[in-house]
Design an enzyme around this catalytic site. Structure first.
Site, PDB file in Angstrom:
ATOM      1  N   ALA A  13       0.825  -1.208   0.000  1.00  0.00           N
ATOM      2  CA  ALA A  13       0.000   0.000   0.000  1.00  0.00           C
ATOM      3  C   ALA A  13       0.854   1.250   0.000  1.00  0.00           C
ATOM      4  CB  ALA A  13      -0.925  -0.011   1.225  1.00  0.00           C
ATOM      5  N   GLY A  15       1.907   2.835  -2.863  1.00  0.00           N
ATOM      6  CA  GLY A  15       1.706   3.665  -4.051  1.00  0.00           C
ATOM      7  C   GLY A  15       0.811   4.868  -3.771  1.00  0.00           C
ATOM      8  N   ARG A  19      -4.248   8.160 -10.157  1.00  0.00           N
ATOM      9  CA  ARG A  19      -5.462   8.300 -10.963  1.00  0.00           C
ATOM     10  C   ARG A  19      -6.716   8.595 -10.128  1.00  0.00           C
ATOM     11  NH1 ARG A  19      -4.785   2.888 -14.231  1.00  0.00           N
ATOM     12  NH2 ARG A  19      -3.305   2.516 -12.531  1.00  0.00           N
ATOM     13  N   THR A  85       6.802  -3.474  -7.100  1.00  0.00           N
ATOM     14  CA  THR A  85       6.158  -4.394  -6.153  1.00  0.00           C
ATOM     15  C   THR A  85       7.170  -5.343  -5.498  1.00  0.00           C
ATOM     16  OG1 THR A  85       5.656  -5.793  -8.060  1.00  0.00           O
ATOM     17  CG2 THR A  85       3.883  -4.366  -7.285  1.00  0.00           C
ATOM     18  N   GLU A 165       4.437  -8.875 -17.611  1.00  0.00           N
ATOM     19  CA  GLU A 165       3.714  -7.618 -17.431  1.00  0.00           C
ATOM     20  C   GLU A 165       3.188  -7.100 -18.768  1.00  0.00           C
ATOM     21  OE1 GLU A 165       2.913  -5.988 -14.381  1.00  0.00           O
ATOM     22  OE2 GLU A 165       3.292  -8.111 -14.128  1.00  0.00           O
ATOM     23  N   ASN A 180      -2.809 -11.949 -13.691  1.00  0.00           N
ATOM     24  CA  ASN A 180      -2.290 -12.017 -12.327  1.00  0.00           C
ATOM     25  C   ASN A 180      -3.073 -11.032 -11.472  1.00  0.00           C
ATOM     26  OD1 ASN A 180      -0.734 -11.915  -9.977  1.00  0.00           O
ATOM     27  ND2 ASN A 180       0.784 -10.536 -10.910  1.00  0.00           N
ATOM     28  N   TYR A 376     -38.548  20.227  19.280  1.00  0.00           N
ATOM     29  CA  TYR A 376     -37.141  19.968  19.564  1.00  0.00           C
ATOM     30  C   TYR A 376     -36.985  19.515  21.002  1.00  0.00           C
ATOM     31  CZ  TYR A 376     -32.256  20.536  20.650  1.00  0.00           C
ATOM     32  OH  TYR A 376     -30.968  20.289  21.086  1.00  0.00           O
ATOM     33  N   SER A 415     -49.720  22.237  23.827  1.00  0.00           N
ATOM     34  CA  SER A 415     -49.027  22.605  22.594  1.00  0.00           C
ATOM     35  C   SER A 415     -48.258  23.902  22.774  1.00  0.00           C
ATOM     36  CB  SER A 415     -50.046  22.801  21.474  1.00  0.00           C
ATOM     37  OG  SER A 415     -50.586  21.552  21.145  1.00  0.00           O
TER      38      SER A 415
HETATM   39  C1  UD1 Z   1       0.729  -5.448 -10.522  1.00  0.00           C
HETATM   40  C2  UD1 Z   1       1.378  -6.715 -11.080  1.00  0.00           C
HETATM   41  C3  UD1 Z   1       0.528  -7.234 -12.219  1.00  0.00           C
HETATM   42  C4  UD1 Z   1      -0.881  -7.497 -11.764  1.00  0.00           C
HETATM   43  C5  UD1 Z   1      -1.459  -6.252 -11.105  1.00  0.00           C
HETATM   44  C6  UD1 Z   1      -2.775  -6.602 -10.443  1.00  0.00           C
HETATM   45  C7  UD1 Z   1       3.781  -6.381 -10.788  1.00  0.00           C
HETATM   46  C8  UD1 Z   1       5.045  -6.017 -11.403  1.00  0.00           C
HETATM   47  N1  UD1 Z   1       2.691  -6.366 -11.537  1.00  0.00           N
HETATM   48  O1  UD1 Z   1       0.764  -4.497 -11.569  1.00  0.00           O
HETATM   49  O2  UD1 Z   1       1.098  -8.418 -12.737  1.00  0.00           O
HETATM   50  O3  UD1 Z   1      -1.684  -7.906 -12.832  1.00  0.00           O
HETATM   51  O4  UD1 Z   1      -0.588  -5.754 -10.074  1.00  0.00           O
HETATM   52  O5  UD1 Z   1      -3.389  -5.412  -9.980  1.00  0.00           O
HETATM   53  O6  UD1 Z   1       3.768  -6.688  -9.606  1.00  0.00           O
HETATM   54  N2  UD1 Z   1       3.128  -0.856  -4.714  1.00  0.00           N
HETATM   55  C9  UD1 Z   1       3.974  -0.538  -3.685  1.00  0.00           C
HETATM   56  N3  UD1 Z   1       5.233  -0.119  -3.975  1.00  0.00           N
HETATM   57  C10 UD1 Z   1       5.691  -0.013  -5.253  1.00  0.00           C
HETATM   58  C11 UD1 Z   1       4.812  -0.343  -6.297  1.00  0.00           C
HETATM   59  C12 UD1 Z   1       3.540  -0.776  -6.006  1.00  0.00           C
HETATM   60  O7  UD1 Z   1       3.613  -0.634  -2.518  1.00  0.00           O
HETATM   61  O8  UD1 Z   1       6.845   0.368  -5.414  1.00  0.00           O
HETATM   62  C13 UD1 Z   1       1.777  -1.292  -4.389  1.00  0.00           C
HETATM   63  C14 UD1 Z   1       0.720  -0.350  -4.902  1.00  0.00           C
HETATM   64  O9  UD1 Z   1       0.395   0.612  -3.911  1.00  0.00           O
HETATM   65  C15 UD1 Z   1      -0.434  -1.292  -5.192  1.00  0.00           C
HETATM   66  C16 UD1 Z   1       0.239  -2.600  -5.546  1.00  0.00           C
HETATM   67  O10 UD1 Z   1       1.543  -2.515  -5.042  1.00  0.00           O
HETATM   68  O11 UD1 Z   1      -1.241  -1.497  -4.045  1.00  0.00           O
HETATM   69  C17 UD1 Z   1       0.260  -2.876  -7.039  1.00  0.00           C
HETATM   70  O12 UD1 Z   1       0.988  -1.851  -7.658  1.00  0.00           O
HETATM   71  P1  UD1 Z   1       0.620  -1.320  -9.106  1.00  0.00           P
HETATM   72  O13 UD1 Z   1       1.552  -0.261  -9.474  1.00  0.00           O
HETATM   73  O14 UD1 Z   1      -0.837  -1.001  -9.167  1.00  0.00           O
HETATM   74  O15 UD1 Z   1       0.941  -2.635  -9.969  1.00  0.00           O
HETATM   75  P2  UD1 Z   1       0.443  -2.920 -11.407  1.00  0.00           P
HETATM   76  O16 UD1 Z   1       1.303  -2.210 -12.377  1.00  0.00           O
HETATM   77  O17 UD1 Z   1      -1.012  -2.716 -11.498  1.00  0.00           O
END
Ligand code: UD1
Ligand code: CA
Length: 488
Positions: A13, A15, A19, A85, A165, A180, A376, A415
């Site tokens: 969590a 990120g 968006r 990730t 990816e 995935n 009231y 009243s």
């Molecule tokens: C990731 C997966 C993808 C999958 C998708 C599902 C990878 C490389 N890709 O892609 O295969 O289909 O999720 O939703 O893992 N986060 C961090 N730190 C970071 C980057 C991300 O904590 O440095 C967290 C984000 O906050 C988020 C989650 O990891 O909760 C997924 O990150 P996101 O950037 O949305 O990954 P996707 O590119 O969607």
């Protein structure tokens, strides 16, 4: 389903959730009375993990204090920069190691933005993972629009080999509709080791956790992909459109559960029920109704239409319509509304009534007592079997302090009464129409206000409410009035 207790659940969590275009971190956006992160942790709790670790980065102070509130069992691991990730998982593993925690057994990895995930699905993933003896089992799903997701790559015989990816995939791989979900069960010891070997040699230049699949398989370990029955469950929320879609799906699910358990929901499309709400059998929820927070509706109660209840208890057989209530306790067979507003601390005993255009705050209305119209009631205790006449006001605020009033049992207030607190009205007392009750009324007495002549006590606020904004405003106005008299 009962599975072995996982060593840890790790929730990513860190990120920003760009968006969402929001000041609020993405995972703190709310659905059905809980943050998205709160939903994920509730699902994780079903596994009873030894450790819950949330990887935080963006707005981490805010996410951290939210966690203390909703999931005090969770610890946080900081990811200073969002380098992918895989990097995020490495931060969690290193944080645990620095606290002397060695991961042996299963580690579940999830994201913080998948509010529809069920605990039972995570449990099924862990069961499949342990049964197969895999190094990693990916929770996959077949989706109608796979664009953007990592794809599950299989050989001709169906054997799962790697995750590619979207940005790194070939046009042919873009045609794969098995994706995935971003959720996995890992062997903890192998995970701790493989996160040190993830490269950044990819389209985004980040450490991908998805690369762990091919690495572990290359080492000769078993890897698996376990497909979720309901692809909605793994849907991530990236923007506010997806947030509202997820909210609708979760609400449909909650409403359906209540109907299957014996409640009548007249119009599921306009009924919004938070995750923690409880509804008894044969209760009826009429259209355009929101049941929020820890609201409880007992058996045979009828709630709605047009009602918004937050943290409110509705007793057996009570009727509540066109009402807004917050932290109210509505007793069995009580009736409320239409157009009532019950504020925190309202208690209606059995069979009591708060009728049309009635506002109640921090007050008790005793068994069978009625406040039928346009009134009231603030900071009052009303006994049993009493009636408050139409268009009455409990004057609880003297401009500086609040005071309480007490009305006894079987009282009949006329009243258009004004009950100026603090005041007590004894059992069996009556009051005439238009009475201003300033003094205690003895039991059984009739209170009337004689005459309605107005008397103005000049300079009263300046003398008696010294130092208040009212006194200052009065002084200014009094000075102006003197000036204009002088000019005349
Ligand atoms: C990731 C997966 C993808 C999958 C998708 C599902 C990878 C490389 N890709 O892609 O295969 O289909 O999720 O939703 O893992 N986060 C961090 N730190 C970071 C980057 C991300 O904590 O440095 C967290 C984000 O906050 C988020 C989650 O990891 O909760 C997924 O990150 P996101 O950037 O949305 O990954 P996707 O590119 O969607
Ligand atoms: Ca995502």
């Amino acid at each position: 389903m009962s599975v072995n207790r996982p060593a840890a659940v790790i929730v990513l969590a860190a990120g920003e959730g760009t968006r969402m275009k929001s000041k609020l971190p993405k995972v703190l956006h709310e659905i059905s009375g809980r943050s998205m992160l709160g939903h994920v942790l509730a699902a994780a709790r079903a596994l009873d993990p030894e450790h819950s670790v949330v990887v935080v980065g963006h707005a981490r102070a805010r996410v951290g204090s939210h966690l203390e509130e909703v999931a005090p069992e969770a610890v946080t691991a900081v990811q200073e920069e969002q380098n992918g990730t895989g990097h995020a998982v490495r931060m969690a593993v290193e944080d645990l190691a620095s606290r002397g925690i060695v991961l042996t057994g299963t580690v579940v990895l999830t994201c913080g933005d998948t509010p529809l995930l069920r605990g039972s699905t995570l449990a099924a993933l862990v069961a499949a993972h342990e049964k197969e003896g895999n190094a990693v089992t990916v929770l996959s799903a077949r989706v109608p629009e796979p664009g953007g997701y990592g794809r599950i790559v299989r050989e001709a015989d169906g054997e799962f080999t790697e995750i590619v990816e979207h940005a790194d995939a070939t046009p042919q791989q873009h045609g794969i509709d098995e994706i995935n979900s971003g959720m996995y069960a890992f062997d903890g010891a192998l995970l701790s080791e493989v996160v040190r070997r993830l490269s950044t040699d990819n389209a985004k230049g980040e450490e991908y956790i998805t690369d762990a699949v091919a690495l572990l398989r290359g080492d000769g370990h078993r890897v698996g992909a376990w497909t979720a029955d309901d692809w909605h469950e793994v849907q991530g929320v990236n923007d506010r459109v997806q947030l509202s879609q997820a909210r609708c799906i979760l609400n449909d699910r909650l409403v359906e559960e209540h109907m299957r358990a014996g409640a009548t929901i007249v119009d599921p499309a306009t009924t919004w029920v938070d995750a923690e709400v409880r509804i008894g059998r044969d209760a009826v929820v009429e259209p355009n109704t929101r049941l929020r927070g820890a609201t409880v509706i007992a058996e045979d109660a009828v709630v709605g239409p047009g009602t918004d209840l937050k943290d409110t208890v509705v007793g057996e057989g009570a009727h509540v319509r066109e009402t807004t209530a917050d932290q109210a306790d509505i007793g069995p067979r009580a009736t409320v509304g239409p157009y009532a507003y019950l504020r925190p601390g309202t208690r209606l005993a059995e069979g009591a009534k708060a009728g049309a255009f009635v506002e109640v705050k921090n007050s008790t209305i005793g068994a069978g007592s009625k406040v039928p119209h346009l009134t009231y009631v603030g900071d009052a205790d009303i006994g049993v079997g009493s009636n408050i006449g139409c268009s009455s006001v409990f004057v609880n605020y003297d401009g500086v302090e609040k005071h309480r009033s007490t009305i006894g049992d079987h009282v009949r207030m006329g009243s258009d009464n004004t009950i100026v607190a603090p005041v007590r009205v004894g059992d069996g007392a009556y009051s005439g129409a238009g009475t201003v009750v300033r003094e205690d009324v003895p039991p059984g007495a009739l209170a009337v206000s004689e005459g309605n002549r107005q008397r103005n006590v000049e300079g009263w606020t300046r003398r008696k409410r010294r130092g208040t904004a009212a006194a200052e405003a009065a002084e200014r106005a009094e000075a102006e009035r003197t000036d204009s008299f002088e000019q005349q």
